[in-house]
Every structure is written in C-alpha cells, then in structure tokens.
Design an enzyme around this catalytic site. Structure first.
Site, PDB file in Angstrom:
ATOM      1  N   TYR A   3      37.934  48.122  43.736  1.00 51.85           N
ATOM      2  CA  TYR A   3      37.533  47.240  42.632  1.00 51.85           C
ATOM      3  C   TYR A   3      38.768  46.749  41.872  1.00 51.85           C
ATOM      4  O   TYR A   3      38.913  45.559  41.602  1.00 51.85           O
ATOM      5  CB  TYR A   3      36.559  47.962  41.692  1.00 51.85           C
ATOM      6  CG  TYR A   3      36.066  47.070  40.598  1.00 51.85           C
ATOM      7  CD1 TYR A   3      34.951  46.267  40.790  1.00 51.85           C
ATOM      8  CD2 TYR A   3      36.742  46.981  39.385  1.00 51.85           C
ATOM      9  CE1 TYR A   3      34.512  45.412  39.798  1.00 51.85           C
ATOM     10  CE2 TYR A   3      36.306  46.125  38.387  1.00 51.85           C
ATOM     11  CZ  TYR A   3      35.198  45.348  38.602  1.00 51.85           C
ATOM     12  OH  TYR A   3      34.779  44.490  37.629  1.00 51.85           O
ATOM     13  N   HIS A  40      40.563  42.841  41.616  1.00 50.19           N
ATOM     14  CA  HIS A  40      40.734  42.168  40.329  1.00 50.19           C
ATOM     15  C   HIS A  40      42.189  41.923  39.961  1.00 50.19           C
ATOM     16  O   HIS A  40      42.469  41.269  38.964  1.00 50.19           O
ATOM     17  CB  HIS A  40      39.994  42.933  39.226  1.00 50.19           C
ATOM     18  CG  HIS A  40      38.533  42.640  39.255  1.00 50.19           C
ATOM     19  ND1 HIS A  40      37.674  43.310  40.097  1.00 50.19           N
ATOM     20  CD2 HIS A  40      37.795  41.723  38.595  1.00 50.19           C
ATOM     21  CE1 HIS A  40      36.460  42.815  39.943  1.00 50.19           C
ATOM     22  NE2 HIS A  40      36.507  41.844  39.033  1.00 50.19           N
ATOM     23  N   TYR A  90      37.774  36.869  28.462  1.00 45.61           N
ATOM     24  CA  TYR A  90      37.009  37.755  29.330  1.00 45.61           C
ATOM     25  C   TYR A  90      37.903  38.891  29.807  1.00 45.61           C
ATOM     26  O   TYR A  90      38.963  38.654  30.372  1.00 45.61           O
ATOM     27  CB  TYR A  90      36.475  36.940  30.514  1.00 45.61           C
ATOM     28  CG  TYR A  90      35.608  37.673  31.506  1.00 45.61           C
ATOM     29  CD1 TYR A  90      34.859  38.789  31.155  1.00 45.61           C
ATOM     30  CD2 TYR A  90      35.519  37.218  32.815  1.00 45.61           C
ATOM     31  CE1 TYR A  90      34.057  39.430  32.074  1.00 45.61           C
ATOM     32  CE2 TYR A  90      34.716  37.838  33.738  1.00 45.61           C
ATOM     33  CZ  TYR A  90      33.986  38.951  33.369  1.00 45.61           C
ATOM     34  OH  TYR A  90      33.193  39.588  34.284  1.00 45.61           O
ATOM     35  N   TRP A 101      31.687  35.475  45.685  1.00 41.30           N
ATOM     36  CA  TRP A 101      32.326  36.594  44.981  1.00 41.30           C
ATOM     37  C   TRP A 101      31.331  37.736  44.768  1.00 41.30           C
ATOM     38  O   TRP A 101      31.632  38.902  45.031  1.00 41.30           O
ATOM     39  CB  TRP A 101      32.901  36.122  43.647  1.00 41.30           C
ATOM     40  CG  TRP A 101      33.548  37.219  42.866  1.00 41.30           C
ATOM     41  CD1 TRP A 101      32.975  37.967  41.869  1.00 41.30           C
ATOM     42  CD2 TRP A 101      34.879  37.715  43.012  1.00 41.30           C
ATOM     43  NE1 TRP A 101      33.877  38.879  41.393  1.00 41.30           N
ATOM     44  CE2 TRP A 101      35.055  38.744  42.081  1.00 41.30           C
ATOM     45  CE3 TRP A 101      35.941  37.371  43.849  1.00 41.30           C
ATOM     46  CZ2 TRP A 101      36.244  39.451  41.950  1.00 41.30           C
ATOM     47  CZ3 TRP A 101      37.136  38.065  43.718  1.00 41.30           C
ATOM     48  CH2 TRP A 101      37.277  39.094  42.783  1.00 41.30           C
TER      49      TRP A 101
END
Length: 131
Positions: free
Chosen positions: A18, A22, A41, A76
C-alpha cells in the site's frame, strides 16, 4: 470548503505494498483527484493497518461522483481493492467510513473571539495582564 476525515482498513500483510503504491500515484489519478475537487488530501497509516484519510472538498459526494466518472479511478480502485479488508466486495472508495468532526481549533477560536485566528496573536498576554 468542508473538511472530511475517513478510515479504511489495510490488510496488515499488504501495508508495505500500500505504501509503495502511494509513493508514486499515477499522474492521471493525481490529476483526476485535483480536477474532481479533492484538495489538501492526505492519508495516514497506523502500524495495524488502520488508514485515516483527510480531504477538503466543497462537497464530498460531488467529488466522489466526479471521480467515479473517470476511467482512471476505476482502474486504480480495482488495482487497490485486494489490499483492504472489510469492503464486502465494494471498491475502496465506496468503503470509506466518514468520521464526524468533534473539534476544530480555528472554528472555536473564531466563535470565542469573533475574529480570525491569525488576528489572535498576543491576546493571551492581554488576558493574563487583565487578571
């Protein structure tokens, strides 16, 4: 602009993956988020896989709908789904658990003092002096 916080659960055995994904989000995905009204964000990952996200948006439902209309978002979400638990077959962006805001410093300062937080510098010294 409203503030939103949400959580999801990353599978503990997939946390490294993960984070890796990112570190270099697809440029088309970044542009889609920006163009759909997502700003400021951020994602935070606890060591047990609890993922906490924060985003500013005029309207989160509208921002999510705009993202859902993009091809890149579907790709995505499909690529990320196996990294999460508790989604019951939903894509990650549909499994967000929104957290209610219970405190915001600037809002309370404005309510207390009737002025913008940036204009409050030195007020505590005056209050201490008056006491």
């Amino acid at each position: 602009m409203a503030r939103y916080c949400f959580c999801l659960q990353v599978r503990p055995d997939q946390m490294d993956e993960y984070v890796r994904r990112h570190q270099a989000v697809w440029p088309d995905m970044l542009a889609a988020l920006r163009d759909s009204g997502w700003s400021n964000y951020s994602l935070f990952l606890r060591d047990d896989g609890l993922l906490v996200g924060y985003v500013d948006a005029d309207d989160l439902d509208a921002a999510q709908a705009a993202m859902a209309a993009t091809e890149v978002n579907g790709l995505w979400q499909e690529s990320m789904a196996s990294l999460f638990t508790g989604l019951d077959g939903r894509p990650p962006d549909e499994g967000l658990v929104l957290l209610p805001e219970v405190f915001h410093l600037e809002d309370q300062l404005v309510a207390l003092n009737g002025t913008e937080p940036a204009n409050l510098e030195g007020r505590h010294e005056q209050r201490d002096h008056d006491a």
